[in-house]
Design a protein around this motif. Structure first.
Motif, PDB file in Angstrom:
ATOM      1  N   ASP A  71       0.740  -1.124   0.154  1.00  0.00           N
ATOM      2  CA  ASP A  71       0.034   0.138   0.015  1.00  0.00           C
ATOM      3  C   ASP A  71       0.929   1.320  -0.010  1.00  0.00           C
ATOM      4  OD1 ASP A  71       0.890  -0.440   2.648  1.00  0.00           O
ATOM      5  OD2 ASP A  71      -0.731   0.209   3.540  1.00  0.00           O
ATOM      6  N   ARG A  72       2.257   0.952   0.100  1.00  0.00           N
ATOM      7  CA  ARG A  72       3.073   2.336   0.331  1.00  0.00           C
ATOM      8  C   ARG A  72       3.570   2.580  -1.074  1.00  0.00           C
ATOM      9  NH1 ARG A  72       3.476  -0.239   5.095  1.00  0.00           N
ATOM     10  NH2 ARG A  72       3.451   1.005   7.001  1.00  0.00           N
ATOM     11  N   PHE A  73       3.329   1.682  -1.937  1.00  0.00           N
ATOM     12  CA  PHE A  73       3.913   1.533  -3.363  1.00  0.00           C
ATOM     13  C   PHE A  73       2.918   1.630  -4.256  1.00  0.00           C
ATOM     14  CE2 PHE A  73       6.580  -0.375  -0.346  1.00  0.00           C
ATOM     15  CZ  PHE A  73       8.099  -0.128  -0.664  1.00  0.00           C
ATOM     16  N   GLU A  74       3.315   2.049  -5.651  1.00  0.00           N
ATOM     17  CA  GLU A  74       2.556   2.289  -6.924  1.00  0.00           C
ATOM     18  C   GLU A  74       3.076   1.300  -7.600  1.00  0.00           C
ATOM     19  OE1 GLU A  74       1.076   4.935 -10.301  1.00  0.00           O
ATOM     20  OE2 GLU A  74       2.608   5.917  -8.819  1.00  0.00           O
ATOM     21  N   LEU A  75       2.225   0.089  -8.113  1.00  0.00           N
ATOM     22  CA  LEU A  75       2.561  -0.581  -9.277  1.00  0.00           C
ATOM     23  C   LEU A  75       2.769  -0.186 -10.619  1.00  0.00           C
ATOM     24  CD1 LEU A  75       3.347  -3.703 -10.084  1.00  0.00           C
ATOM     25  CD2 LEU A  75       0.705  -3.849 -10.258  1.00  0.00           C
ATOM     26  N   THR A  76       3.945   0.009 -11.158  1.00  0.00           N
ATOM     27  CA  THR A  76       4.116   0.672 -12.315  1.00  0.00           C
ATOM     28  C   THR A  76       4.299  -0.191 -13.623  1.00  0.00           C
ATOM     29  OG1 THR A  76       6.654   0.990 -11.905  1.00  0.00           O
ATOM     30  CG2 THR A  76       5.206   2.664 -11.154  1.00  0.00           C
ATOM     31  N   VAL A  77       4.880  -1.314 -13.403  1.00  0.00           N
ATOM     32  CA  VAL A  77       5.134  -2.457 -14.317  1.00  0.00           C
ATOM     33  C   VAL A  77       4.720  -3.743 -13.828  1.00  0.00           C
ATOM     34  CG1 VAL A  77       6.945  -3.475 -15.837  1.00  0.00           C
ATOM     35  CG2 VAL A  77       7.183  -1.118 -15.209  1.00  0.00           C
ATOM     36  N   ASP A  78       3.875  -4.442 -14.675  1.00  0.00           N
ATOM     37  CA  ASP A  78       3.563  -5.760 -14.460  1.00  0.00           C
ATOM     38  C   ASP A  78       3.107  -6.571 -15.641  1.00  0.00           C
ATOM     39  OD1 ASP A  78       2.034  -7.837 -13.138  1.00  0.00           O
ATOM     40  OD2 ASP A  78       0.173  -6.683 -13.334  1.00  0.00           O
ATOM     41  N   ARG A  79       3.954  -7.584 -15.964  1.00  0.00           N
ATOM     42  CA  ARG A  79       3.930  -8.505 -16.956  1.00  0.00           C
ATOM     43  C   ARG A  79       4.114  -9.894 -16.624  1.00  0.00           C
ATOM     44  NH1 ARG A  79       8.850  -6.164 -18.226  1.00  0.00           N
ATOM     45  NH2 ARG A  79      10.089  -7.449 -18.752  1.00  0.00           N
ATOM     46  N   ALA A  80       3.457 -10.712 -17.347  1.00  0.00           N
ATOM     47  CA  ALA A  80       3.384 -11.929 -17.096  1.00  0.00           C
ATOM     48  C   ALA A  80       4.681 -12.821 -17.745  1.00  0.00           C
ATOM     49  CB  ALA A  80       2.286 -13.025 -17.519  1.00  0.00           C
ATOM     50  N   LEU A  81       5.189 -13.556 -17.051  1.00  0.00           N
ATOM     51  CA  LEU A  81       6.581 -14.316 -17.585  1.00  0.00           C
ATOM     52  C   LEU A  81       6.260 -15.473 -18.343  1.00  0.00           C
ATOM     53  CD1 LEU A  81       9.181 -13.765 -14.985  1.00  0.00           C
ATOM     54  CD2 LEU A  81       8.551 -12.278 -16.754  1.00  0.00           C
TER      55      LEU A  81
END
Length: 197
Positions: A162-172
């Motif tokens: 919750d203290r972070f923002e998800l900026t990159v998210d991709r499945a491997l």
């Protein structure tokens, strides 16, 4: 829980039972290091065999790797040769982890921890990172509660980080993972949110 104790991992390293050991640098990290010009101080907690230390070093980063299993530290130092001093025995939660860091690299450390420890992990990362720093690496997602490894779900990750923002998210792709994790790993980058006045 046993997996929170060094002896749990020590026995596995000594016996060579390491199904999480990729025997090299993950392709997702190689890709990240090739496509980013960023450098700085990076912490690798639960570093295991420490393959990533050399990869970060070769791309201009200043890595510091820690593990609380003496056997893991010994193995990493043997594999790293002249870079051995960059690895030391320490407890991420209790020891001197150094810092502040631009990045904390994640691969198999978070999922080795019981979910009850995940908020502690996120808080500790937030304290060790510079403003705007990030946790980046490979995260294990799924629904199997009988770990380790313990998988995240998107909803739990949003609460834990919750203290972070998800900026990159991709499945491997499954081919980029070991059988233990195949089809359940994601490359993610979580940036520390700035704290308002």
């Amino acid at each position: 829980m046993e997996c929170t104790q060094p002896d749990f991992w020590e026995q596995r390293y000594r016996a060579g039972r390491m199904p999480w050991d990729l025997q090299g640098v993950p392709p997702a990290l190689v890709d990240y290091l090739r496509r980013t010009a960023a450098t700085g101080d990076v912490l690798i907690p639960g570093c295991g065999s420490g393959y990533e230390v050399q990869a970060f070093h070769e791309h201009g980063w200043r890595p510091r790797a820690i593990d609380f299993s003496p056997a893991a530290v010994e193995r990493a130092r043997q594999l790293l040769g002249p870079l051995a001093p960059l690895v030391r025995e320490a407890d991420f939660f209790a020891g001197d982890s150094g810092g502040p860091y631009e990045m904390i690299y994640e691969r198999t450390f978070l999922c080795s921890l019981p979910p009850a420890r995940w908020p502690d992990y996120a808080r500790r990362c937030a304290r060790l990172l510079r403003p705007g720093g990030r946790i980046a690496g490979i995260f294990y997602y799924g629904v199997d509660p009988d770990g380790p490894p313990f998988p995240l779900t998107p909803a739990v990750a949003a609460q834990v980080f919750d203290r972070f923002e998800l900026t990159v998210d991709r499945a491997l792709p499954a081919t980029a993972s070991l059988p233990l994790y195949a089809g359940f790993e994601r490359w993610q980058e979580w940036q520390l949110k700035s704290i308002g006045p």
